[in-house]
Structure formats: structure tokens, C-alpha cells
Write an enzyme that holds these catalytic residues in place. Structure first.
Site, short mmCIF file in Angstrom:
data_model
loop_
_atom_site.label_atom_id
_atom_site.label_comp_id
_atom_site.label_asym_id
_atom_site.label_seq_id
_atom_site.Cartn_x
_atom_site.Cartn_y
_atom_site.Cartn_z
N HIS A 1 4.78 1.54 10.94
CA HIS A 1 4.74 0.09 11.20
C HIS A 1 5.43 -0.26 12.52
O HIS A 1 5.53 -1.44 12.86
CB HIS A 1 5.44 -0.67 10.07
N LYS B 1 1.42 -5.63 6.00
CA LYS B 1 0.53 -6.59 5.34
C LYS B 1 -0.65 -6.98 6.22
O LYS B 1 -1.07 -8.13 6.26
CB LYS B 1 1.30 -7.84 4.89
N CYS B 2 -1.19 -5.99 6.91
CA CYS B 2 -2.35 -6.24 7.78
C CYS B 2 -3.51 -5.30 7.48
O CYS B 2 -4.33 -5.02 8.35
CB CYS B 2 -1.94 -6.11 9.25
N GLY B 3 -3.57 -4.80 6.25
CA GLY B 3 -4.65 -3.90 5.88
C GLY B 3 -4.27 -2.44 5.91
O GLY B 3 -5.14 -1.57 5.91
N THR C 1 -2.92 -0.38 3.62
CA THR C 1 -3.33 0.41 2.46
C THR C 1 -4.82 0.73 2.52
O THR C 1 -5.24 1.86 2.23
CB THR C 1 -3.00 -0.33 1.16
N TRP C 2 -5.61 -0.26 2.88
CA TRP C 2 -7.06 -0.07 2.98
C TRP C 2 -7.39 0.93 4.09
O TRP C 2 -8.23 1.81 3.92
CB TRP C 2 -7.73 -1.41 3.22
N SER D 1 0.31 -12.95 3.25
CA SER D 1 0.32 -11.69 2.52
C SER D 1 1.74 -11.15 2.40
O SER D 1 2.13 -10.61 1.36
CB SER D 1 -0.58 -10.68 3.22
#
Length: 331
Positions: A149, A85-87, A89-90, A180
């Protein structure tokens, strides 16, 4: 366009992972080691275990152990690393669009990212090794683009010390990461009677007991590596990517060995990549039925979930842990 998977003699990566050759070899391993690991239940039915100082989701532990012991890097591999949850996917979308732009121009209407989730283009090695499906990686053409991760300390020595394999790391303001993560938990929550609250998550995070925590140890693994070997480890901040995505894509391309040319930039390449990988564009794709991968995608949402006292307490913990590192994460 890249060659059809299967014609390996002319296939050049990265290609969408979902389009690659599949071979399954599931296996159960490391049961005795895992049983002896410290364990906690953070929410109903969700167990975490501690391995070499890191708290890992129970289902990921076999994969981490197998990844450590079995993974063989290629000299041109690229590993995207991040806490959850730190970007992630982007970063997957931006990296794939940047590296594969010769085969898949970002302005094309049939680009893989318009039909596939970025997680279908860039595999999570933790999951593959957990399922005993690591042979799928062998089918990918070079250069391979993957993500993990795990903490830097849990990387296979062959990756951590490989002169060729590159690592791109992204972190996020820790309070926003927690929020997030909370959104992700809530969106995937089942009717199991769970009473796990944001306050529960916050208290666990203060003790470092959250998915792939402690967050400060995660960051403090990759940060010094990026300082010591900047040609091998690129350290990105999610908030800076939001503020200036064009410049960050330019830096990403340079680091990955595929720098944007003057001609490409004049033709709007960087803008096309940013537009293709825009959070709203990806969220609108039919490949994204599970919108929890993108909650709001903004900075500062923690103010809607934390009291000033909670924020002050968490800031103090993080600042103490990062003290002396030369790294400051702006709130």
C-alpha cells in the site's frame, strides 16, 4: 497442479502464499527513527505517523522502513500496489488466477481461491516486514506475486528502478475510497468508546491525513511512472474494471507476460477468471469470515454518505492536486 511446497526444485510460482514454507524471525527495529516522526491519532487507539510525506498506520511503519532497506527484488517479481480500499482484494484474486492458470485452471472446483482468502494467496509485504518475517518471501518460487500500500516514493529503489520487476497499480474514485475505508473501520471497530465519525474521517482526508494518504500523492506517484515506463507499470482504475472486467483481465494478462491465447479465449478463459474472482463468489467463500474486505464493491456509494457540499469540497481539492498531471478521476 503445482508441486507440493517444499519440493523447490520443481515448484513454479505463483503459489498461494499460505501454502508456502514458513519461517519466523520477528524483530524490533527503527525505534529511534519512528519516535521522531510526526504523529496523529485519527481514532481511539489508532496512531499514524508521517514518513517522507506519507501518513502510515503506526504498526506498518517498521515494515515500510525495513522494506525500503532490505527488499531484494527478483527480475520476474510482480508487485500489486494500491491505496487501501481501492480494489486490492479483487486485484489480488484476478492477478493470481491469471498468472497461475497453468497450475490452477480457473474453472477447477478445487482452485485455491475457493478455499483461501486472496490475502492468503498474495502477501502484503508491508505486514511481513513489520513482523520481521520477510524471509518467508525467500521461500516463494518465482515469479513471486506480492502487494503493497506504500507510495511510489517509498518503494525500495531496487523496485522503483528495476528493469524487470513489474508493478500493477489500481486506484479508485477518491470519494468512494473514503466511504469504503469508513465501512472497513466500522466493521473492525471494537468497544473502545470510539466516537470517530465519517465527518472526522472526511476532515482528515481533506488534509491528506488518512491511512497511506494523501490520496492524491499516492496516485501522482504511480501515474507518471506508468506513463514513463508503460512496460513496467500498469495503471488501472477500479471503475473501469467494474465496467469491463473481461477486457481488463485481458490487458492484465498481456502486461504480466502471460497473454491469453485465441484458443484460451474461445474456451472461455477470461470469463472463468472473472467468474472465479467475482466479488459475490469471493464473499461467499468460507475463507471470507471477515466481510469488511468487500463492502459493496460498487461505484458511487459516496452519495449515501456525503452531502453535495462535502463532495464538491473534496472534488475541488483532488482536482487541484491532480491539475496538470493529465489524469482525471471521474466521480
Amino acid at each position: 497442479m503445482a508441486a507440493t511446497p517444499g519440493s523447490s526444485s520443481c515448484l513454479v510460482g505463483p503459489v498461494p502464499f499460505k501454502d508456502s514454507i514458513r519461517s519466523f524471525a520477528p524483530a524490533e527495529e527503527y525505534a529511534d527513527i519512528i519516535t521522531d516522526m510526526p504523529a496523529i491519532t485519527v481514532r481511539a487507539g489508532h496512531l499514524m505517523r508521517q514518513w517522507q510525506g506519507a501518513w502510515l498506520p503506526h504498526r506498518r511503519v517498521p515494515g515500510v522502513l525495513s522494506f525500503q532497506r532490505r527488499f531484494t527484488p527478483r527480475p520476474d517479481d510482480v508487485l500489486l500496489a494500491s491505496p487501501p480500499k481501492c480494489g486490492t482484494t479483487w486485484l489480488k484474486a484476478l492477478s493470481f488466477a491469471t498468472m497461475a492458470r497453468a497450475a490452477y485452471p480457473p474453472g477447477d472446483g478445487d482452485h485455491p481461491l475457493l478455499r483461501l482468502n486472496p490475502h492468503d494467496c498474495v502477501p502484503l509485504v508491508d505486514s511481513l516486514f513489520s513482523a520481521g518475517q520477510e524471509t518467508k518471501l525467500d521461500a516463494l518460487p518465482s515469479p513471486r506475486l506480492m502487494n503493497t500500500h506504500v507510495h511510489h516514493s517509498l518503494l525500495p529503489p531496487s523496485v522503483a528502478h528495476s528493469p524487470g520487476c513489474k508493478i500493477v497499480y489500481v486506484c479508485r474514485e477518491p470519494k468512494d475510497m473514503l466511504v469504503s475505508l469508513w465501512h472497513f473501520y466500522k466493521s473492525s471497530e471494537t468497544t473502545d468508546g470510539s466516537t470517530y465519525t465519517f465527518s472526522d474521517l472526511f476532515e482528515n482526508a481533506c488534509e491528506g491525513k488518512h491511512s497511506n494518504g494523501p490520496i492524491w500523492d499516492h496516485i501522482l506517484g504511480y501515474w507518471p511512472a506508468s506513463q514513463a515506463t508503460p512496460g513496467r507499470v500498469l495503471f488501472l482504475r477500479y471503475e473501469e474494471m467494474l465496467r469491463d472486467p473481461i477486457d481488463n483481465v485481458r490487458e492484465l494478462a498481456r502486461f504480466l507476460g502471460v497473454p491469453s491465447t485465441v484458443t484460451e479465449e474461445a474456451a472461455g478463459l477470461l470469463e472463468d477468471i472473472v467468474k472465479l474472482c467475482n466479488i459475490e463468489t469471493l464473499r461467499a467463500s468460507p475463507a471470507f469470515p471477515h466481510t469488511s474486505f468487500f463492502a459493496k464493491g460498487v461505484a458511487g456509494d459516496w452519495v449515501n454518505h456525503m452531502t453535495p457540499e462535502m463532495a464538491q469540497r473534496f472534488n475541488a481539492i483532488v482536482e487541484e492536486k491532480l491539475h496538470g498531471s493529465g489524469l482525471f478521476l471521474k466521480s
